[in-house]
Design a protein around this motif. Structure first.
Motif, PDB file in Angstrom:
ATOM      1  N   MET A  41      44.229  31.552  44.227  1.00 12.68           N
ATOM      2  CA  MET A  41      43.143  31.967  43.346  1.00 12.68           C
ATOM      3  C   MET A  41      43.424  33.331  42.732  1.00 12.68           C
ATOM      4  O   MET A  41      43.233  33.545  41.530  1.00 12.68           O
ATOM      5  N   ALA A  42      43.903  34.274  43.567  1.00 14.77           N
ATOM      6  CA  ALA A  42      44.195  35.621  43.073  1.00 14.77           C
ATOM      7  C   ALA A  42      45.300  35.588  42.029  1.00 14.77           C
ATOM      8  O   ALA A  42      45.221  36.265  40.993  1.00 14.77           O
ATOM      9  N   ALA A  43      46.332  34.791  42.295  1.00 11.74           N
ATOM     10  CA  ALA A  43      47.472  34.731  41.379  1.00 11.74           C
ATOM     11  C   ALA A  43      47.107  34.045  40.062  1.00 11.74           C
ATOM     12  O   ALA A  43      47.400  34.558  38.977  1.00 11.74           O
ATOM     13  N   ILE A  44      46.472  32.899  40.157  1.00 15.01           N
ATOM     14  CA  ILE A  44      46.133  32.144  38.941  1.00 15.01           C
ATOM     15  C   ILE A  44      45.120  32.904  38.086  1.00 15.01           C
ATOM     16  O   ILE A  44      45.226  32.964  36.858  1.00 15.01           O
ATOM     17  N   ASP A  45      44.121  33.509  38.732  1.00 20.30           N
ATOM     18  CA  ASP A  45      43.116  34.281  37.982  1.00 20.30           C
ATOM     19  C   ASP A  45      43.746  35.439  37.231  1.00 20.30           C
ATOM     20  O   ASP A  45      43.247  35.857  36.175  1.00 20.30           O
ATOM     21  N   ALA A  46      44.847  35.982  37.771  1.00 17.51           N
ATOM     22  CA  ALA A  46      45.514  37.118  37.139  1.00 17.51           C
ATOM     23  C   ALA A  46      46.501  36.693  36.059  1.00 17.51           C
ATOM     24  O   ALA A  46      47.070  37.543  35.374  1.00 17.51           O
ATOM     25  N   GLY A  47      46.716  35.373  35.920  1.00 22.60           N
ATOM     26  CA  GLY A  47      47.589  34.903  34.858  1.00 22.60           C
ATOM     27  C   GLY A  47      48.878  34.237  35.291  1.00 22.60           C
ATOM     28  O   GLY A  47      49.742  33.972  34.447  1.00 22.60           O
TER      29      GLY A  47
ATOM     30  N   VAL B 187      49.903  40.197  37.769  1.00 21.99           N
ATOM     31  CA  VAL B 187      49.799  39.278  38.906  1.00 21.99           C
ATOM     32  C   VAL B 187      50.182  39.983  40.199  1.00 21.99           C
ATOM     33  O   VAL B 187      49.518  39.843  41.225  1.00 21.99           O
ATOM     34  N   ARG B 188      51.247  40.758  40.148  1.00 19.99           N
ATOM     35  CA  ARG B 188      51.649  41.500  41.344  1.00 19.99           C
ATOM     36  C   ARG B 188      50.555  42.456  41.798  1.00 19.99           C
ATOM     37  O   ARG B 188      50.241  42.561  42.977  1.00 19.99           O
ATOM     38  N   GLN B 189      49.925  43.130  40.833  1.00 20.72           N
ATOM     39  CA  GLN B 189      48.849  44.060  41.149  1.00 20.72           C
ATOM     40  C   GLN B 189      47.647  43.326  41.745  1.00 20.72           C
ATOM     41  O   GLN B 189      47.014  43.819  42.692  1.00 20.72           O
ATOM     42  N   ALA B 190      47.339  42.155  41.220  1.00 28.80           N
ATOM     43  CA  ALA B 190      46.215  41.386  41.734  1.00 28.80           C
ATOM     44  C   ALA B 190      46.453  40.958  43.175  1.00 28.80           C
ATOM     45  O   ALA B 190      45.527  40.958  44.001  1.00 28.80           O
TER      46      ALA B 190
END
Length: 246
Positions: A154-160, A183-186
């Motif tokens: 979820m964190a990765a996909i939401d961040a792009g 994505v890395r930051q998310a």
């Protein structure tokens, strides 16, 4: 995955441990230099530099070497100027290779790399001869230990992120280059530690080779990696670990 991880476990010939260690230190220092030159000497605001320093420390590069390299790159010490280049070529059996170079003398490096190719049945190609076979992408690897896979996805996909691939021991997050940092930051903001994060090249299609043919390709790639100016080697060979991950 990235070229260096493909060849990381290749057994070096006996008696080369010290030489390989010196070459590794040279490559780590060049990576730090280029990152600091492009993004500044503060790892808190320069992710590429932060990653390069972490990799250098993990490989026991002395702290004074790291500090001196950053000082050279930011102009507080006089030193050589490195530039990044991308070489393209063909190995035995038509294998395509992309080679990331960091050098202070492009003429010397071109001659040396051309010699390595020719000696092992390959040829250095023109610009554009191989690059079209590869895609530039971000890859972030997260081990499964204590990780909530759904939260990570979820964190990765939401961040792009483009995709999150579950493998036997880890998750591979794939991004477009311009979404990599976000994505890395998310993932960091979600409190999830990653094992590796890098911009890499991935072949769109891959070649399957016989064991004998693979040995010839290994010989060329090993020789390229042992050359000081080579940072990373990418190929379009299908490796057994690739097949297992699919």
């Amino acid at each position: 995955m990235s070229g260096h991880s493909k060849w990381h476990n290749i057994q070096r010939r006996k008696g080369k441990q010290d030489a390989v260690r010196g070459q590794l230190f040279t490559k780590l220092s060049k990576d730090i230099y280029q990152a600091a030159r492009e993004g500044g000497g503060n790892p808190d605001t320069n992710f590429r530099l932060k990653t390069a320093i972490e990799r250098a420390r993990a490989n026991n590069l002395p702290a004074e070497n790291i500090a001196r390299t950053i000082a050279k790159a930011t102009g507080t010490l006089e030193g050589v100027t490195y530039e990044e280049l991308l070489y393209e070529g063909f190995g035995p059996h038509g294998v395509a290779l992309l080679i990331e170079i960091v050098t202070d003398n492009r003429n010397r490096t071109a001659a040396d790399v051309r010699h390595i190719f020719r000696k092992r049945g390959g040829s250095l190609g023109e610009s554009g001869s191989v690059a079209w076979m590869f895609q530039r992408q971000g890859q972030i690897t997260v081990t499964k230990d204590g990780i909530d896979g759904e939260e990570l996805m979820m964190a990765a996909i939401d961040a792009g992120a483009e995709d999150v691939v579950e493998r036997s021991d880890d998750y591979l997050i794939v991004t477009q280059p311009d979404q990599f940092v976000a994505v890395r930051q998310a993932i960091e903001d979600a409190g999830i530690a990653y094992e590796e994060a890098e911009l890499t090249y991935e072949a769109a299609t891959k070649l399957e080779l016989s064991e004998e043919a693979m040995d010839e390709v290994y010989d060329l790639v090993e020789a390229l990696e042992e050359y000081d100016d080579v940072q990373t080697v990418y190929t379009n060979v299908l490796f057994p670990e690739d097949d297992e991950d699919d």
